[in-house]
Design an enzyme around this catalytic site. Structure first.
Site, PDB file in Angstrom:
ATOM      1  N   SER A 283      -3.073  -0.842  11.617  1.00  0.00           N
ATOM      2  CA  SER A 283      -4.492  -1.008  11.948  1.00  0.00           C
ATOM      3  C   SER A 283      -5.151   0.363  11.894  1.00  0.00           C
ATOM      4  O   SER A 283      -4.978   1.106  10.932  1.00  0.00           O
ATOM      5  CB  SER A 283      -4.633  -1.668  13.321  1.00  0.00           C
ATOM      6  OG  SER A 283      -5.979  -1.823  13.697  1.00  0.00           O
TER       7      SER A 283
ATOM      8  N   LYS B 167      -9.785  -4.546  11.173  1.00  0.00           N
ATOM      9  CA  LYS B 167      -8.660  -3.927  11.863  1.00  0.00           C
ATOM     10  C   LYS B 167      -8.469  -4.520  13.263  1.00  0.00           C
ATOM     11  O   LYS B 167      -7.340  -4.598  13.768  1.00  0.00           O
ATOM     12  CB  LYS B 167      -8.873  -2.414  11.943  1.00  0.00           C
ATOM     13  CG  LYS B 167      -8.831  -1.721  10.583  1.00  0.00           C
ATOM     14  CD  LYS B 167      -7.488  -1.931   9.885  1.00  0.00           C
ATOM     15  CE  LYS B 167      -7.342  -1.104   8.618  1.00  0.00           C
ATOM     16  NZ  LYS B 167      -6.019  -1.254   7.994  1.00  0.00           N
TER      17      LYS B 167
ATOM     18  N   TYR C  73     -15.578  -2.268   8.464  1.00  0.00           N
ATOM     19  CA  TYR C  73     -14.158  -1.900   8.536  1.00  0.00           C
ATOM     20  C   TYR C  73     -13.511  -2.304   9.865  1.00  0.00           C
ATOM     21  O   TYR C  73     -12.444  -2.929   9.876  1.00  0.00           O
ATOM     22  CB  TYR C  73     -14.054  -0.396   8.331  1.00  0.00           C
ATOM     23  CG  TYR C  73     -12.654   0.179   8.412  1.00  0.00           C
ATOM     24  CD1 TYR C  73     -11.726  -0.065   7.409  1.00  0.00           C
ATOM     25  CD2 TYR C  73     -12.280   1.000   9.473  1.00  0.00           C
ATOM     26  CE1 TYR C  73     -10.453   0.489   7.465  1.00  0.00           C
ATOM     27  CE2 TYR C  73     -11.014   1.549   9.537  1.00  0.00           C
ATOM     28  CZ  TYR C  73     -10.105   1.289   8.541  1.00  0.00           C
ATOM     29  OH  TYR C  73      -8.851   1.836   8.600  1.00  0.00           O
TER      30      TYR C  73
ATOM     31  N   ARG D 243      -1.318  -1.977  -6.118  1.00  0.00           N
ATOM     32  CA  ARG D 243      -1.972  -2.480  -7.332  1.00  0.00           C
ATOM     33  C   ARG D 243      -1.769  -1.563  -8.542  1.00  0.00           C
ATOM     34  O   ARG D 243      -1.550  -2.031  -9.646  1.00  0.00           O
ATOM     35  CB  ARG D 243      -3.476  -2.660  -7.072  1.00  0.00           C
ATOM     36  CG  ARG D 243      -3.801  -3.805  -6.120  1.00  0.00           C
ATOM     37  CD  ARG D 243      -5.288  -3.864  -5.827  1.00  0.00           C
ATOM     38  NE  ARG D 243      -5.757  -2.651  -5.167  1.00  0.00           N
ATOM     39  CZ  ARG D 243      -7.022  -2.415  -4.848  1.00  0.00           C
ATOM     40  NH1 ARG D 243      -7.950  -3.304  -5.151  1.00  0.00           N
ATOM     41  NH2 ARG D 243      -7.371  -1.297  -4.223  1.00  0.00           N
TER      42      ARG D 243
ATOM     43  N   SER E   3       1.846   3.239  -2.442  1.00  0.00           N
ATOM     44  CA  SER E   3       1.738   4.206  -3.540  1.00  0.00           C
ATOM     45  C   SER E   3       1.087   5.517  -3.122  1.00  0.00           C
ATOM     46  O   SER E   3       1.084   6.484  -3.885  1.00  0.00           O
ATOM     47  CB  SER E   3       0.949   3.589  -4.700  1.00  0.00           C
ATOM     48  OG  SER E   3      -0.370   3.270  -4.298  1.00  0.00           O
ATOM     49  N   SER E   4       0.522   5.570  -1.913  1.00  0.00           N
ATOM     50  CA  SER E   4      -0.120   6.812  -1.463  1.00  0.00           C
ATOM     51  C   SER E   4      -0.306   6.784   0.052  1.00  0.00           C
ATOM     52  O   SER E   4      -0.049   5.765   0.705  1.00  0.00           O
ATOM     53  CB  SER E   4      -1.485   7.003  -2.149  1.00  0.00           C
ATOM     54  OG  SER E   4      -2.386   5.983  -1.765  1.00  0.00           O
ATOM     55  N   GLY E   5      -0.751   7.910   0.592  1.00  0.00           N
ATOM     56  CA  GLY E   5      -1.133   7.986   1.996  1.00  0.00           C
ATOM     57  C   GLY E   5      -0.036   7.663   2.984  1.00  0.00           C
ATOM     58  O   GLY E   5       1.137   7.998   2.801  1.00  0.00           O
TER      59      GLY E   5
ATOM     60  N   LYS F  12       0.550   4.863 -10.169  1.00  0.00           N
ATOM     61  CA  LYS F  12       0.749   5.516  -8.867  1.00  0.00           C
ATOM     62  C   LYS F  12       2.077   5.102  -8.240  1.00  0.00           C
ATOM     63  O   LYS F  12       2.758   5.905  -7.601  1.00  0.00           O
ATOM     64  CB  LYS F  12      -0.404   5.180  -7.926  1.00  0.00           C
ATOM     65  CG  LYS F  12      -1.705   5.898  -8.242  1.00  0.00           C
ATOM     66  CD  LYS F  12      -2.753   5.580  -7.185  1.00  0.00           C
ATOM     67  CE  LYS F  12      -4.048   6.324  -7.449  1.00  0.00           C
ATOM     68  NZ  LYS F  12      -5.087   6.016  -6.439  1.00  0.00           N
TER      69      LYS F  12
ATOM     70  N   ASP G 255      -1.699  -7.396  -6.288  1.00  0.00           N
ATOM     71  CA  ASP G 255      -2.756  -7.344  -5.272  1.00  0.00           C
ATOM     72  C   ASP G 255      -2.383  -8.323  -4.168  1.00  0.00           C
ATOM     73  O   ASP G 255      -2.399  -9.547  -4.374  1.00  0.00           O
ATOM     74  CB  ASP G 255      -4.103  -7.730  -5.890  1.00  0.00           C
ATOM     75  CG  ASP G 255      -5.270  -7.531  -4.926  1.00  0.00           C
ATOM     76  OD1 ASP G 255      -5.043  -7.553  -3.701  1.00  0.00           O
ATOM     77  OD2 ASP G 255      -6.405  -7.355  -5.399  1.00  0.00           O
TER      78      ASP G 255
ATOM     79  N   GLY H 147       0.838  -1.206   0.000  1.00  0.00           N
ATOM     80  CA  GLY H 147       0.000   0.000   0.000  1.00  0.00           C
ATOM     81  C   GLY H 147       0.863   1.242   0.000  1.00  0.00           C
ATOM     82  O   GLY H 147       0.484   2.278   0.553  1.00  0.00           O
TER      83      GLY H 147
END
Length: 332
Positions: free
Chosen positions: A172, A190, A186, A64, A41-43, A68, A93, A39
């Site tokens: 988390s 977590k 959600y 994925r 590629s961002s954030g 990005k 993925d 994960g």
């Protein structure tokens, strides 16, 4: 007598502070280390990669979206501290096929060496009332948020145990410590990471491999912005009781806690309180951490009850307003 008791307590606390560093894990040195971020590629994931790269690490980014990934690679490379550093991008993925995940991580290790730290940051969110959320969303979130962390961890754990060193981070959420209105799909995914982390830490601790569970609050990321578009009113009002953090700030805290081998990683005063309240039987990294939990648990529970009462009041008020509005529409 009181002075003697106070002196004893002070001496005991000082002794704990002196002994604590002797039993805490040794810090992982990031210069030259191989850090894998899913994960990424961002954030928060991208910011964690940048923070590690700034400290001299080699980075493997997994996500994925290939476009990005390439954009993030260019951004991360601006923070290099030497000309030997590499940012490797892999588009896959991590939640669908374990064998594929295992193969791409083998390729990454062939190019950049064994994985010293794995940061499981791949995740997604769906908000809404329980009865309004599509059933397949529950399955999809469990696959991405839970299995998307199981598969990469499973692929690197054997090598870490063989080398007697390593860090595994599960990102988390505070929604993984406290179930809130609108997060029925959600939150369980977590919460599941916490159970995985506790069991895994007990297995790998003798091998000098340490697990960290990060509980970031609402964070200003593209994912959070997308999530906010579909939040029920109750969820929005509850979220307003806490501030939104910057991804860079969250990333710095997570990286610091991970290299130190801390099991819990939280941000801000609310995060600290929740970590104390939900500590339960989770591992502690130092004696002082355990002492803080024992001392603060009672008062934090009182504060927590105030928050829960406030949240219940918000939900009840929204329900009454909605029923009143529906009744008015019917009379018209």
């Amino acid at each position: 007598m009181l002075l003697l008791a106070a002196a004893f307590i002070v001496a005991f606390v000082l002794l704990l502070y002196m002994v604590s560093p002797l039993i805490s894990p040794k810090c992982l040195k990031l210069p030259g280390a191989h850090v894998v971020v899913t994960g990424g590629s961002s954030g928060i994931g991208k910011c964690i990669a940048i923070e590690c790269y700034k400290q001299g690490a080699f980075i493997t980014l997994i996500a994925r979206d290939e476009n990005k990934l390439l954009q993030s690679k260019k951004e991360i490379e601006k923070y290099s501290v030497n000309d030997k550093q590499v940012v490797l991008c892999i588009s896959v993925d991590v939640s669908k096929d374990y064998e594929q995940v295992e193969n791409v991580l083998k390729q990454a290790q062939e190019k950049l060496g064994p994985v010293d730290m794995l940061v499981n940051c791949a995740g997604t969110s769906v908000t809404g009332k329980f009865e309004d959320i599509e059933v397949n969303s529950f399955e999809r979130l469990m696959a991405v948020n839970y299995l998307g962390s199981v598969y990469p961890s499973r692929a690197v754990i054997a090598t870490m145990k063989e080398r007697r060193m390593g860090r595994i981070v599960f990102v988390s959420s505070q929604a993984g410590q406290l179930g809130l209105f609108g997060y029925t799909a959600y939150s369980p995914t977590k919460f599941a990471l916490r159970g995985l982390a506790e069991a895994l830490q007990m297995e790998v601790k003798p091998y000098n491999v340490y697990v960290t569970v990060a509980y970031p609050p609402d964070t200003d990321t593209p994912g959070f912005a997308e999530e906010s578009k579909t939040k029920p009113l109750e969820t929005k009002l509850i979220s307003e009781t806490s501030s939104v953090c910057q991804a860079e700030q969250v990333a710095r805290v997570i990286v610091k806690d991970a290299i130190q081998g801390n099991f819990n990683s939280s941000v801000g005063s609310d995060g600290y309180m929740l970590s104390i309240l939900t500590s339960g039987m989770s591992p502690v990294t130092s004696i002082t951490e355990g002492l803080q939990q024992v001392v603060c648990m009672g008062i934090f529970r009182i504060i927590g009850l105030f928050y829960l009462g406030s949240f219940d009041s918000i939900v009840r008020r929204c329900m009454m307003q909605r029923e009143k509005s529906e009744s008015a529409d019917k009379t018209e």
